[in-house]
Design a protein around this motif. Structure first.
Motif, PDB file in Angstrom:
ATOM      1  N   ASP A  42       0.723  -1.162   0.019  1.00 42.50           N
ATOM      2  CA  ASP A  42       0.072   0.090   0.018  1.00 42.50           C
ATOM      3  C   ASP A  42       0.762   1.206   0.008  1.00 42.50           C
ATOM      4  O   ASP A  42       2.145   1.252   0.324  1.00 42.50           O
ATOM      5  CB  ASP A  42      -0.870   0.052   1.371  1.00 42.50           C
ATOM      6  CG  ASP A  42      -1.811  -1.171   1.371  1.00 42.50           C
ATOM      7  OD1 ASP A  42      -1.944  -1.614   2.356  1.00 42.50           O
ATOM      8  OD2 ASP A  42      -2.384  -1.696   0.180  1.00 42.50           O
ATOM      9  N   GLU A  43       0.173   2.314  -0.285  1.00 39.74           N
ATOM     10  CA  GLU A  43       0.977   3.692  -0.097  1.00 39.74           C
ATOM     11  C   GLU A  43       0.564   4.107   1.132  1.00 39.74           C
ATOM     12  O   GLU A  43      -0.446   4.203   1.734  1.00 39.74           O
ATOM     13  CB  GLU A  43       0.487   4.617  -1.217  1.00 39.74           C
ATOM     14  CG  GLU A  43       0.999   4.209  -2.717  1.00 39.74           C
ATOM     15  CD  GLU A  43       0.186   5.065  -3.815  1.00 39.74           C
ATOM     16  OE1 GLU A  43      -0.446   6.029  -3.473  1.00 39.74           O
ATOM     17  OE2 GLU A  43       0.829   4.910  -4.913  1.00 39.74           O
ATOM     18  N   GLU A  44       1.755   4.772   1.853  1.00 40.23           N
ATOM     19  CA  GLU A  44       1.672   5.496   3.046  1.00 40.23           C
ATOM     20  C   GLU A  44       2.634   6.486   3.286  1.00 40.23           C
ATOM     21  O   GLU A  44       3.592   6.607   2.456  1.00 40.23           O
ATOM     22  CB  GLU A  44       1.828   4.306   4.088  1.00 40.23           C
ATOM     23  CG  GLU A  44       3.344   3.649   3.824  1.00 40.23           C
ATOM     24  CD  GLU A  44       3.437   2.587   5.005  1.00 40.23           C
ATOM     25  OE1 GLU A  44       2.585   1.949   5.339  1.00 40.23           O
ATOM     26  OE2 GLU A  44       4.541   2.178   5.278  1.00 40.23           O
ATOM     27  N   PRO A  45       2.309   7.470   4.096  1.00 43.40           N
ATOM     28  CA  PRO A  45       3.560   8.465   4.154  1.00 43.40           C
ATOM     29  C   PRO A  45       4.765   7.921   4.757  1.00 43.40           C
ATOM     30  O   PRO A  45       4.868   7.073   5.402  1.00 43.40           O
ATOM     31  CB  PRO A  45       2.746   9.420   5.137  1.00 43.40           C
ATOM     32  CG  PRO A  45       1.331   9.126   5.413  1.00 43.40           C
ATOM     33  CD  PRO A  45       1.361   7.768   4.832  1.00 43.40           C
ATOM     34  N   THR A  46       5.803   8.801   4.108  1.00 38.37           N
ATOM     35  CA  THR A  46       7.289   8.257   4.694  1.00 38.37           C
ATOM     36  C   THR A  46       7.383   8.437   6.452  1.00 38.37           C
ATOM     37  O   THR A  46       7.031   9.435   6.725  1.00 38.37           O
ATOM     38  CB  THR A  46       8.263   9.201   3.913  1.00 38.37           C
ATOM     39  OG1 THR A  46       8.144   9.293   2.370  1.00 38.37           O
ATOM     40  CG2 THR A  46       9.643   8.957   4.279  1.00 38.37           C
ATOM     41  N   ALA A  47       7.604   7.214   6.879  1.00 38.94           N
ATOM     42  CA  ALA A  47       7.933   7.139   8.295  1.00 38.94           C
ATOM     43  C   ALA A  47       9.239   7.822   8.516  1.00 38.94           C
ATOM     44  O   ALA A  47      10.134   7.101   8.007  1.00 38.94           O
ATOM     45  CB  ALA A  47       7.581   6.001   8.679  1.00 38.94           C
ATOM     46  N   ALA A  48       9.339   8.367   9.789  1.00 38.72           N
ATOM     47  CA  ALA A  48      10.688   8.744  10.170  1.00 38.72           C
ATOM     48  C   ALA A  48      11.625   7.515  10.668  1.00 38.72           C
ATOM     49  O   ALA A  48      10.678   6.612  11.527  1.00 38.72           O
ATOM     50  CB  ALA A  48      10.491   9.686  11.163  1.00 38.72           C
ATOM     51  N   GLY A  49      12.584   7.394  10.414  1.00 32.89           N
ATOM     52  CA  GLY A  49      13.462   6.210  11.098  1.00 32.89           C
ATOM     53  C   GLY A  49      13.505   5.007   9.812  1.00 32.89           C
ATOM     54  O   GLY A  49      14.083   4.258  10.221  1.00 32.89           O
ATOM     55  N   GLN A  50      12.806   5.230   8.886  1.00 43.21           N
ATOM     56  CA  GLN A  50      12.735   4.126   8.036  1.00 43.21           C
ATOM     57  C   GLN A  50      14.164   4.013   7.225  1.00 43.21           C
ATOM     58  O   GLN A  50      14.702   5.201   6.608  1.00 43.21           O
ATOM     59  CB  GLN A  50      11.784   4.068   6.804  1.00 43.21           C
ATOM     60  CG  GLN A  50      10.406   3.652   7.250  1.00 43.21           C
ATOM     61  CD  GLN A  50       9.500   3.771   6.014  1.00 43.21           C
ATOM     62  OE1 GLN A  50       9.147   4.884   5.358  1.00 43.21           O
ATOM     63  NE2 GLN A  50       8.731   2.645   5.795  1.00 43.21           N
ATOM     64  N   THR A  51      14.939   3.080   7.160  1.00 44.70           N
ATOM     65  CA  THR A  51      16.183   3.075   6.398  1.00 44.70           C
ATOM     66  C   THR A  51      16.261   2.906   5.211  1.00 44.70           C
ATOM     67  O   THR A  51      17.036   3.066   4.234  1.00 44.70           O
ATOM     68  CB  THR A  51      17.056   1.715   7.027  1.00 44.70           C
ATOM     69  OG1 THR A  51      16.212   0.660   6.698  1.00 44.70           O
ATOM     70  CG2 THR A  51      17.318   1.807   8.642  1.00 44.70           C
ATOM     71  N   VAL A  52      14.984   2.537   4.264  1.00 38.86           N
ATOM     72  CA  VAL A  52      14.769   2.545   2.984  1.00 38.86           C
ATOM     73  C   VAL A  52      13.400   3.112   2.653  1.00 38.86           C
ATOM     74  O   VAL A  52      12.385   2.456   3.276  1.00 38.86           O
ATOM     75  CB  VAL A  52      14.998   1.209   2.632  1.00 38.86           C
ATOM     76  CG1 VAL A  52      14.627   1.151   0.878  1.00 38.86           C
ATOM     77  CG2 VAL A  52      16.583   0.481   2.613  1.00 38.86           C
ATOM     78  N   VAL A  53      13.395   3.861   1.643  1.00 34.10           N
ATOM     79  CA  VAL A  53      11.924   4.479   1.529  1.00 34.10           C
ATOM     80  C   VAL A  53      11.718   4.376  -0.033  1.00 34.10           C
ATOM     81  O   VAL A  53      12.824   4.610  -0.878  1.00 34.10           O
ATOM     82  CB  VAL A  53      11.819   5.932   2.108  1.00 34.10           C
ATOM     83  CG1 VAL A  53      11.704   5.868   3.451  1.00 34.10           C
ATOM     84  CG2 VAL A  53      12.824   6.929   1.532  1.00 34.10           C
ATOM     85  N   SER A  54      10.639   3.922  -0.613  1.00 31.99           N
ATOM     86  CA  SER A  54      10.405   4.093  -1.965  1.00 31.99           C
ATOM     87  C   SER A  54       9.203   4.886  -2.304  1.00 31.99           C
ATOM     88  O   SER A  54       8.297   5.076  -1.481  1.00 31.99           O
ATOM     89  CB  SER A  54       9.968   2.640  -2.234  1.00 31.99           C
ATOM     90  OG  SER A  54      11.066   1.717  -2.030  1.00 31.99           O
ATOM     91  N   GLU A  55       9.172   5.614  -3.378  1.00 32.70           N
ATOM     92  CA  GLU A  55       8.167   6.227  -3.950  1.00 32.70           C
ATOM     93  C   GLU A  55       7.879   6.087  -5.459  1.00 32.70           C
ATOM     94  O   GLU A  55       8.829   5.747  -6.283  1.00 32.70           O
ATOM     95  CB  GLU A  55       8.487   7.766  -3.963  1.00 32.70           C
ATOM     96  CG  GLU A  55       9.060   8.249  -2.513  1.00 32.70           C
ATOM     97  CD  GLU A  55       9.622   9.830  -2.525  1.00 32.70           C
ATOM     98  OE1 GLU A  55      10.158  10.122  -3.588  1.00 32.70           O
ATOM     99  OE2 GLU A  55       9.407  10.199  -1.219  1.00 32.70           O
ATOM    100  N   ARG A  56       6.507   5.886  -5.782  1.00 28.62           N
ATOM    101  CA  ARG A  56       5.993   5.655  -6.838  1.00 28.62           C
ATOM    102  C   ARG A  56       5.676   6.772  -7.623  1.00 28.62           C
ATOM    103  O   ARG A  56       5.260   7.651  -7.576  1.00 28.62           O
ATOM    104  CB  ARG A  56       4.805   4.619  -6.931  1.00 28.62           C
ATOM    105  CG  ARG A  56       4.837   3.337  -6.180  1.00 28.62           C
ATOM    106  CD  ARG A  56       3.839   2.621  -6.119  1.00 28.62           C
ATOM    107  NE  ARG A  56       3.391   1.926  -7.388  1.00 28.62           N
ATOM    108  CZ  ARG A  56       3.088   0.615  -7.657  1.00 28.62           C
ATOM    109  NH1 ARG A  56       2.806  -0.030  -6.831  1.00 28.62           N
ATOM    110  NH2 ARG A  56       2.829   0.485  -8.907  1.00 28.62           N
TER     111      ARG A  56
END
Length: 308
Positions: A42-56
């Motif tokens: 699912d799509e969700e807001p970028t969470a603080a502390g995530q070591t990897v983030v992906s954006e479509r």
């Protein structure tokens, strides 16, 4: 030029040894969009502390290492997340191209040596390269779709190996690449000794592997390690534009040709076997995409080498 690299090298050594990192945020014209999570789909807001983030972004996904405080050095959690995100990309029928980059002005400084130095239990690594993740995460993957690396700042040691995983590398003018792990007795076990000689030739690869020396963007371009050089701060946006251009082509044909090139480079045992693979897989595209493409051409599309 050598003095500039020497100073940069001194800074990263000092930062690694002292457990601190000098960051240099870079600007980008990419507008904020919602994050794609491989774990939920699912799509969700970028969470603080995530070591990897992906954006479509349509049929393109960007995958970012998000540890700028350590120049995006990869720990075990980051390696696992990188593997999950690229596997999710490869299996998603709605995605055509991925862009790998690093947050905060650096691509990746390699494996997190501070974490390795403080490891109390023996480091457990999957010995069978056909199973499980590599130390850097996705380095053992053979993706079925294109991956582009947007390289800024340092792409060194294991970070260089992650850049080598990509099909294309868009490199900023001030970027530095190299086998920096040579200084500390850390081997290349994420494909560096396999992919680098294939990309730039054995002689040049051995120069980098044996000396560990840094190379800048222009030398990387001359070697064939960089595919594009762009001004600082523009690697990500340029890589996304390139990804969107590639994504607009008929995908079955594109992936078939890509697969044939990979097979010829890494797996074919003879010229004849490579040619047979190319024909057997390419002929399957003719009915699906070549004939419709020929009809579009006869209707006036693409005349004069036009790509739009």
């Amino acid at each position: 030029m050598a003095l500039k690299y020497g100073r940069a090298l001194g800074k990263i050594v000092a930062a690694n040894c002292q457990g601190r990192i000098l960051t240099q945020p870079r600007g980008t014209t990419l507008k904020t969009i919602r994050t794609y999570s491989a774990s939920t789909g699912d799509e969700e807001p970028t969470a603080a502390g995530q070591t990897v983030v992906s954006e479509r972004r349509g049929a393109v996904v960007t995958v970012a290492i998000n540890r700028p405080e350590v120049r995006n050095a990869v720990n075990q959690e980051t390696a696992r997340r990188l593997l999950e995100e690229l596997q999710a990309f490869d299996s998603d029928p709605d995605l055509n191209v991925a862009v790998l980059h690093g947050k905060g002005g650096n691509f990746c400084a390699g494996y997190d040596l501070k974490m390795l130095a403080n490891q109390k239990a023996p480091l457990k690594l999957e010995q069978d390269v056909t199973k499980g993740p590599g130390p850097m995460g996705p380095s053992r993957l053979q993706l079925s779709k294109p991956l582009i690396a947007a390289v800024s700042g340092f792409a060194v040691a294991g970070g260089l190996e992650l850049a080598l995983l990509a099909d294309l590398r868009v490199v900023e003018e001030s970027a530095v690449m190299g086998v920096f792990c040579r200084r500390f007795g850390v081997p290349l076990i994420d494909g560096g000794t396999v992919r680098l000689p294939r990309l730039i030739g054995l002689s040049r690869a051995l120069d980098l592997i044996l000396t560990g020396r840094p190379i800048g963007a222009q030398e990387a371009l001359a070697y064939g390690l960089a595919n594009r050089i762009v001004p600082d701060g523009q690697a990500l946006q340029t890589a996304i534009q390139l990804a969107e251009q590639i994504s607009a082509f008929p995908q079955q044909c594109l992936r078939t040709d890509r697969s044939s090139a990979m097979f010829s480079c890494y797996d074919a045992q003879s010229f004849t076997q490579a040619m047979q693979y190319e024909f057997d897989h390419g002929v399957q595209v003719i009915q699906a995409e070549s004939i419709p493409g020929a009809i579009r051409f006869t209707s006036g599309a693409g005349r004069g080498g036009e790509f739009s």
